[in-house]
Design a protein around this motif. Structure first.
Motif, PDB file in Angstrom:
ATOM      1  N   ALA A  10       3.201   8.033  -6.299  1.00  0.00           N
ATOM      2  CA  ALA A  10       2.627   7.611  -5.033  1.00  0.00           C
ATOM      3  C   ALA A  10       1.237   7.312  -5.069  1.00  0.00           C
ATOM      4  O   ALA A  10       0.851   6.375  -4.427  1.00  0.00           O
ATOM      5  CB  ALA A  10       2.896   8.685  -4.061  1.00  0.00           C
ATOM      6  N   GLU A  11       0.583   8.127  -5.974  1.00  0.00           N
ATOM      7  CA  GLU A  11      -1.159   7.945  -5.919  1.00  0.00           C
ATOM      8  C   GLU A  11      -1.452   6.510  -6.900  1.00  0.00           C
ATOM      9  O   GLU A  11      -2.163   5.882  -6.322  1.00  0.00           O
ATOM     10  CB  GLU A  11      -1.507   8.945  -6.920  1.00  0.00           C
ATOM     11  N   LEU A  12      -0.549   6.325  -7.795  1.00  0.00           N
ATOM     12  CA  LEU A  12      -0.681   4.950  -8.518  1.00  0.00           C
ATOM     13  C   LEU A  12      -0.317   3.863  -7.623  1.00  0.00           C
ATOM     14  O   LEU A  12      -0.933   2.883  -7.876  1.00  0.00           O
ATOM     15  CB  LEU A  12       0.220   4.923  -9.689  1.00  0.00           C
ATOM     16  N   ALA A  13       0.617   3.766  -6.558  1.00  0.00           N
ATOM     17  CA  ALA A  13       0.986   2.920  -5.822  1.00  0.00           C
ATOM     18  C   ALA A  13      -0.378   2.555  -4.797  1.00  0.00           C
ATOM     19  O   ALA A  13      -0.552   1.529  -4.419  1.00  0.00           O
ATOM     20  CB  ALA A  13       1.977   3.270  -4.842  1.00  0.00           C
ATOM     21  N   ILE A  14      -1.087   3.623  -4.364  1.00  0.00           N
ATOM     22  CA  ILE A  14      -2.378   3.517  -3.772  1.00  0.00           C
ATOM     23  C   ILE A  14      -3.290   2.756  -4.314  1.00  0.00           C
ATOM     24  O   ILE A  14      -4.074   1.796  -4.091  1.00  0.00           O
ATOM     25  CB  ILE A  14      -3.037   4.884  -3.337  1.00  0.00           C
ATOM     26  N   TRP A  15      -3.394   2.972  -5.878  1.00  0.00           N
ATOM     27  CA  TRP A  15      -4.305   2.221  -6.722  1.00  0.00           C
ATOM     28  C   TRP A  15      -3.924   0.793  -6.704  1.00  0.00           C
ATOM     29  O   TRP A  15      -4.983  -0.240  -6.588  1.00  0.00           O
ATOM     30  CB  TRP A  15      -4.413   2.833  -8.074  1.00  0.00           C
ATOM     31  N   ARG A  16      -2.656   0.390  -6.717  1.00  0.00           N
ATOM     32  CA  ARG A  16      -2.335  -0.803  -6.669  1.00  0.00           C
ATOM     33  C   ARG A  16      -2.566  -1.925  -5.412  1.00  0.00           C
ATOM     34  O   ARG A  16      -3.126  -2.913  -5.593  1.00  0.00           O
ATOM     35  CB  ARG A  16      -0.768  -1.115  -7.063  1.00  0.00           C
ATOM     36  N   ARG A  17      -2.283  -1.177  -4.208  1.00  0.00           N
ATOM     37  CA  ARG A  17      -2.590  -1.680  -2.952  1.00  0.00           C
ATOM     38  C   ARG A  17      -4.011  -1.917  -2.853  1.00  0.00           C
ATOM     39  O   ARG A  17      -4.535  -2.942  -2.327  1.00  0.00           O
ATOM     40  CB  ARG A  17      -2.074  -0.726  -1.927  1.00  0.00           C
ATOM     41  N   GLU A  18      -5.095  -0.879  -3.302  1.00  0.00           N
ATOM     42  CA  GLU A  18      -6.389  -1.153  -3.069  1.00  0.00           C
ATOM     43  C   GLU A  18      -7.068  -1.844  -4.350  1.00  0.00           C
ATOM     44  O   GLU A  18      -8.208  -2.079  -4.539  1.00  0.00           O
ATOM     45  CB  GLU A  18      -7.026   0.228  -3.150  1.00  0.00           C
ATOM     46  N   ALA A  19      -6.313  -2.567  -5.344  1.00  0.00           N
ATOM     47  CA  ALA A  19      -6.599  -3.273  -6.410  1.00  0.00           C
ATOM     48  C   ALA A  19      -7.469  -2.680  -7.353  1.00  0.00           C
ATOM     49  O   ALA A  19      -8.474  -3.046  -7.807  1.00  0.00           O
ATOM     50  CB  ALA A  19      -7.149  -4.682  -5.947  1.00  0.00           C
ATOM     51  N   ARG A  20      -7.468  -1.418  -7.641  1.00  0.00           N
ATOM     52  CA  ARG A  20      -8.259  -0.486  -8.344  1.00  0.00           C
ATOM     53  C   ARG A  20      -7.835  -0.596  -9.943  1.00  0.00           C
ATOM     54  O   ARG A  20      -6.720  -0.989  -9.959  1.00  0.00           O
ATOM     55  CB  ARG A  20      -8.125   0.939  -7.979  1.00  0.00           C
ATOM     56  N   VAL A  21      -8.761  -0.839 -10.709  1.00  0.00           N
ATOM     57  CA  VAL A  21      -8.373  -0.530 -12.108  1.00  0.00           C
ATOM     58  C   VAL A  21      -8.606   0.619 -12.711  1.00  0.00           C
ATOM     59  O   VAL A  21      -9.638   1.421 -12.628  1.00  0.00           O
ATOM     60  CB  VAL A  21      -9.319  -1.622 -12.989  1.00  0.00           C
ATOM     61  N   LEU A  22      -7.480   1.261 -13.524  1.00  0.00           N
ATOM     62  CA  LEU A  22      -7.459   2.589 -14.367  1.00  0.00           C
ATOM     63  C   LEU A  22      -7.553   2.326 -15.642  1.00  0.00           C
ATOM     64  O   LEU A  22      -6.450   1.718 -16.340  1.00  0.00           O
ATOM     65  CB  LEU A  22      -6.259   3.166 -13.958  1.00  0.00           C
ATOM     66  N   PRO A  23      -8.599   2.426 -16.341  1.00  0.00           N
ATOM     67  CA  PRO A  23      -8.576   2.383 -17.838  1.00  0.00           C
ATOM     68  C   PRO A  23      -8.274   3.358 -18.485  1.00  0.00           C
ATOM     69  O   PRO A  23      -8.270   4.520 -17.845  1.00  0.00           O
ATOM     70  CB  PRO A  23      -9.958   1.937 -18.103  1.00  0.00           C
TER      71      PRO A  23
END
Length: 252
Positions: A10-23
């Motif tokens: 669920a948290e990672l889905a927020i990252w995708r919606r907000e086009a955030r990059v997680l290295p």
């Protein structure tokens, strides 16, 4: 082993919606020679396309690691000198956590030995055993040939000292305070979600690659399974693998 990954997804889905990059990057400690467990580790790295950074103990490093690190999925870093505890009685274990005569010489001997083994393939990042290091030694690391320092928990600043980039680890599945098995998955997932939220709300530095820490020599089946599933969940959600060898001229 049944694990509920839904809070992390669920948290990672927020990252995708907000086009955030997680290295993300992967560090594994205490390598000294090629073993069946190390082969399993590097095989998993290849499967996921996520290089594993082997923190090699210089004093005991064997030549078999040279061939392991010819693979694009395993890169070597410097793990102290002998992984020997020099902490004062009653203090937490550390090889370089307190001032002592000869400590800097051991660090220099360690990087020199591994440079002879791995040449340009060595990543000049110092990984102090037990993730503890005296502040005066931190300041000395650049003059000893290091470009980076790696311990545990989110960094408070990109530079630990002038010319020395701090790139830490943040997830460790082993229950060191218990019997050495797997930390309860729900505890780890909650901590991982909190880490992601801290990054998302700028409470910690998201430019620092999220570090996954393992110790292949002491893994049981549950630790292997959790490691595989956790890395797979992060990568499936769009996390970007980091190879510090490729970035060593410009560490993030």
């Amino acid at each position: 082993m049944s694990v509920d990954w839904s809070p992390l997804k669920a948290e990672l889905a927020i990252w995708r919606r907000e086009a955030r990059v997680l290295p993300i990057w992967w560090r594994d400690d205490d390598a000294v020679k090629d073993t069946r467990a190390l082969a399993q580790l590097t095989g998993l790295a290849e499967t996921y396309g996520l290089p594993v950074h082997l923190a090699v103990i210089p004093k005991f490093a064997q030549a078999s690691l040279i061939e392991v690190c010819r693979s694009p999925w395993a890169v070597a870093m410097v793990h102290g000198w002998a992984h020997q505890n020099h902490a004062p009685e009653g203090q937490k274990k550390a090889e370089f956590g307190w001032p002592r005569e000869g400590a800097a010489d051991e660090i220099q001997q360690g990087i020199g030995a591994l440079q002879q083994m791995f040449g340009a393939g060595l990543v000049p990042v110092f990984v102090p055993p037990w993730n503890r290091i005296d502040a005066d030694l931190v300041a000395a690391l650049p003059d000893l040939g290091f470009a980076g320092l790696s311990t545990f928990t989110p960094r408070t600043a990109r530079l630990a000292a002038p010319g020395l980039v701090q790139i830490n680890t943040h997830v460790d599945p082993i229950y060191w305070k218990g019997a050495g098995g797997l930390v309860p998955p729900e505890v780890q997932i909650a901590a991982l979600v909190q880490n992601l939220q801290d990054r998302r709300f700028d409470r910690t530095d998201n430019a620092e690659p999220m570090g996954f820490l393992t110790h292949h020599l002491v893994h049981n089946n549950d630790i292997w399974s959790f490691t595989e599933a956790c890395l797979g969940t992060l990568l499936d959600a769009g996390a970007v693998p980091c190879n510090l060898h490729d970035l060593k001229g410009n560490l993030p």
